[in-house]
Design an enzyme around this catalytic site. Structure first.
Site, PDB file in Angstrom:
ATOM      1  N   ASN A 153       0.808  -1.228   0.000  1.00  0.00           N
ATOM      2  CA  ASN A 153       0.000   0.000   0.000  1.00  0.00           C
ATOM      3  C   ASN A 153       0.845   1.284   0.000  1.00  0.00           C
ATOM      4  O   ASN A 153       0.605   2.188  -0.787  1.00  0.00           O
ATOM      5  CB  ASN A 153      -0.976  -0.011   1.169  1.00  0.00           C
ATOM      6  CG  ASN A 153      -0.287  -0.112   2.513  1.00  0.00           C
ATOM      7  OD1 ASN A 153       0.801  -0.668   2.645  1.00  0.00           O
ATOM      8  ND2 ASN A 153      -0.920   0.437   3.539  1.00  0.00           N
ATOM      9  N   GLU A 252       4.046  -4.224  12.265  1.00  0.00           N
ATOM     10  CA  GLU A 252       3.112  -3.100  12.144  1.00  0.00           C
ATOM     11  C   GLU A 252       1.940  -3.619  11.335  1.00  0.00           C
ATOM     12  O   GLU A 252       2.051  -3.866  10.141  1.00  0.00           O
ATOM     13  CB  GLU A 252       3.791  -1.903  11.463  1.00  0.00           C
ATOM     14  CG  GLU A 252       3.053  -0.608  11.698  1.00  0.00           C
ATOM     15  CD  GLU A 252       2.252  -0.164  10.501  1.00  0.00           C
ATOM     16  OE1 GLU A 252       1.014  -0.359  10.526  1.00  0.00           O
ATOM     17  OE2 GLU A 252       2.839   0.371   9.559  1.00  0.00           O
ATOM     18  N   CYS A 286      -2.853   1.635   6.712  1.00  0.00           N
ATOM     19  CA  CYS A 286      -3.112   1.082   8.050  1.00  0.00           C
ATOM     20  C   CYS A 286      -3.610   2.159   9.017  1.00  0.00           C
ATOM     21  O   CYS A 286      -4.347   1.864   9.956  1.00  0.00           O
ATOM     22  CB  CYS A 286      -1.846   0.427   8.592  1.00  0.00           C
ATOM     23  SG  CYS A 286      -0.404   1.523   8.578  1.00  0.00           S
TER      24      CYS A 286
END
Length: 484
Positions: A153, A252, A286
Site C-alpha cells: 500500500n 506493524e 493502516c
C-alpha cells in the site's frame, strides 16, 4: 538498471532470474494490464540471499560511521535524482495518486535522512558496579541479518522504513517485497542502493509468493529479526513462527482507526481532516480513518458538510493531477468491501453518498446510522468507505473507539486542547492526534500500535533500539575475592 527490466532477483550485488518455475505477475491495478512477469525465487534463491547477507554483514558492521553516512548521503542524492521514476512506479504499480505518491516519496526521504544519523548514535554506556574494582560496560551493536517483508500500500516508504535504519545500524537485509508491488517495495530500492554504491550483499531482494517462500523466509536461521508491515492475520502467523524459532519481530499490522468529533469541535476543520485521513490512497493505509465518531449535538452539521466535501473528490485515473481517489489494489478488495457495505446497509446503515464502482475504482462512500457491531465498523475497511457513528457523550465516544481489537492510530477534535489530550490518553492506541487526522508518520517519532495492531515501534531512537542489541561486558581491575 532500466525500470523496464525489473524482472530479476537481486542477490549479492547481482541481478539474476528466480529459480522457481512459477511467476509473479506485476499488474497495474488501474488498467489491469500486466507490467511484467517476474520469475519467482525459490528456497535455493532465498538461501543464497541470506548467505550473501551473512557474508557481507561483518565487513559492513565494522565500516566507519563516516563512510556509512557518506553512503546514505549518496543514496539521498540518487533518490532525489530519480524522483520522477519513483513516482511513476508508485502510480502504475501501487495505484497511487500523484498526491499520495508525493506524500510517500517525502516520507521515505525523511526515513533515509533520519537513518543517516544512526551510525554516530550507536552509543553504549559505562555503569557503576557493586563489586569493588569492577566496571560495567554496555556495548551496542547490530543484530546481524534482518528479514524485511514489504507491503503493497505504501510500498516504497514502508519497506524503506525498515531497510534504511537496519542498514544504517550495521545490519544487512534480505527483503521479500509484496507480490502486488514487487518493484516499489523491493527491486527499485535495491537498484537505488546499488547506484549509491553500497557493498554487495548489504541488501538482497527475493521476489516470491508467500505460499512458496514465506515460511522459509521467517524461519531461516540467518535472520535475527523479521520486520513485517501488513495484515494482522499474516502478522500473527509470522509472530507464531518467529516465536517458535526464538526470533524477534517488528510487526506493524492492521488498524480500525477512529476520529472522535466532540460537541465543541471546529466542524469545518474536522471535515477537512476526516476527508484526508479517510480517502488518501483510497483508504488503503493502516492509519486510515475507518470510523468517525460524532457527538449527536454536531452530528447533522458534520455529515452535511462531510457529504459536500466527499462529493467534491474526483475518482479515476491516478495519473491525472486532480484525481484524489484511485483504484483499489485488486478485484478481491472491491468484492470484500462491497460485501461489508451491503451487509451493514441490510442491518440499518444508510449510504449518504457514493457506493458505485467503475472497474477497480470505487467512488468515495459515506455510511451513516452505523453501529459498532456492523461489518463496516468492525472490520478494517482498507478502502474508500467512511462510517459515521453517532454518540451522546464523550464517555460513549471513547467506549466506541475502544470497541475495536485494533489500536494503531486515531484522532480527537475539540476546541479545548487539554480536553483533547485527556480523551486521547484514554483511547487504547499506539498513536493519536488532537485536532488532526490519523495518517501521520514522522521519522524521528515512535510509530506503532497496541492490541492487534502490532508489536514494537519504528522511528528515531525506537528504530535504533529495535535494530540493535546490547552486550554487557564486565571489567575487573585487580583481583576479586570469591567466597569459595
Amino acid at each position: 538498471m532500466s525500470p523496464q527490466t525489473f524482472t530479476k532477483q537481486y542477490i549479492n550485488g547481482q541481478w539474476k532470474n528466480g529459480s522457481s518455475e512459477k511467476y509473479v505477475d506485476n499488474v497495474n491495478p488501474y488498467t489491469q494490464q500486466t507490467i511484467a512477469s517476474i520469475p519467482s525465487a525459490n528456497e535455493n534463491d532465498l538461501n543464497e540471499a541470506y548467505k550473501a547477507a551473512v557474508n557481507a554483514q561483518e565487513s559492513w558492521m565494522t565500516t566507519l560511521p563516516a563512510k556509512k553516512q557518506a553512503s546514505f548521503d549518496q543514496l539521498l542524492k540518487v533518490v532525489h535524482e530519480r524522483k520522477d521514476e519513483i513516482i511513476d512506479w508508485l502510480v502504475k504499480e501501487a495505484g497511487s495518486t500523484l498526491v499520495k505518491a508525493e506524500v510517500e516519496f517525502q516520507a521515505a526521504v525523511g526515513i533515509i535522512r533520519e537513518s543517516a544519523s544512526f551510525p554516530t548514535r550507536m552509543s553504549g554506556q559505562i555503569l557503576p558496579s557493586n563489586t569493588p574494582g569492577k566496571e560495567n560496560r554496555v556495548y551496542r551493536s547490530p543484530k546481524g541479518v534482518i528479514g524485511v517483508i514489504g507491503p503493497w500500500n505504501f510500498p516504497f516508504h514502508l519497506a524503506m522504513r525498515s531497510i534504511a535504519p537496519a542498514v544504517a545500524t550495521g545490519n544487512t537485509v534480505v527483503v521479500k517485497p509484496a507480490s502486488d508491488a514487487p518493484v516499489t517495495s523491493g527491486l527499485l530500492i535495491a537498484d537505488l542502493f546499488e547506484e549509491a554504491g553500497f557493498p554487495e550483499g548489504v541488501i538482497n531482494v527475493v521476489v516470491g509468493r508467500g505460499s512458496e517462500i514465506g515460511d522459509a523466509f521467517v524461519k531461516h536461521p540467518a535472520a535475527k529479526l523479521i520486520s513485517f508491515t501488513g495484515s494482522t492475520e499474516v502478522g500473527s502467523h509470522i509472530g507464531e513462527l518467529a516465536g517458535k524459532y526464538i526470533k524477534e519481530t517488528a510487526l506493524e499490522l492492521g488498524g480500525n482507526n477512529a476520529m472522535i468529533v466532540l460537541e465543541d469541535a471546529d466542524i469545518d476543520q474536522a471535515v477537512e481532516a476526516a476527508a484526508f485521513g479517510k480517502f488518501l490512497h483510497q483508504g488503503q493505509i493502516c492509519m486510515s480513518l475507518n470510523r468517525i465518531i460524532v457527538d449527536e449535538h454536531v452530528h447533522d452539521s458534520f455529515i452535511e458538510k462531510f457529504k459536500e466535501k466527499v462529493e467534491s473528490l474526483k475518482a479515476g485515473d491516478p495519473a491525472e493531477k486532480d484525481t484524489v481517489i484511485g483504484p483499489l489494489i485488486n478485484k478481491d478488495a472491491i468484492e470484500r468491501i462491497q460485501e461489508d457495505v451491503k451487509e451493514s446497509v441490510g442491518r440499518g446503515a444508510e449510504i449518504l453518498t457514493g457506493g458505485e464502482t467503475d472497474g477497480s475504482v470505487m467512488q468515495p462512500t459515506v455510511l451513516t446510522g452505523v453501529t459498532s457491531d456492523m461489518p463496516i465498523a468492525k472490520n478494517e475497511v482498507f478502502g474508500p468507505v467512511a462510517s459515521v457513528i453517532k454518540v451522546s457523550s464523550e464517555q460513549e465516544a471513547i467506549k466506541a473507539a475502544n470497541s475495536s481489537p485494533y489500536g494503531l492510530s486515531g484522532s480527537v477534535f475539540t476546541r479545548d486542547v487539554h480536553r483533547g489530550v485527556e480523551v486521547a490518553k484514554r483511547v487504547e492506541t499506539g498513536m493519536i492526534h488532537v485536532n488532526d487526522q490519523s495518517v501521520n508518520d514522522e521519522p524521528h517519532v515512535a510509530f506503532g500500535g497496541e492490541k492487534e495492531s502490532g508489536l514494537g515501534r519504528f522511528g528515531g531512537e525506537w528504530a535504533l533500539d529495535k535494530f540493535t542489541t546490547v552486550k554487557w561486558i564486565g571489567v575487573m581491575n585487580g583481583y576479586r575475592e570469591f567466597p569459595f
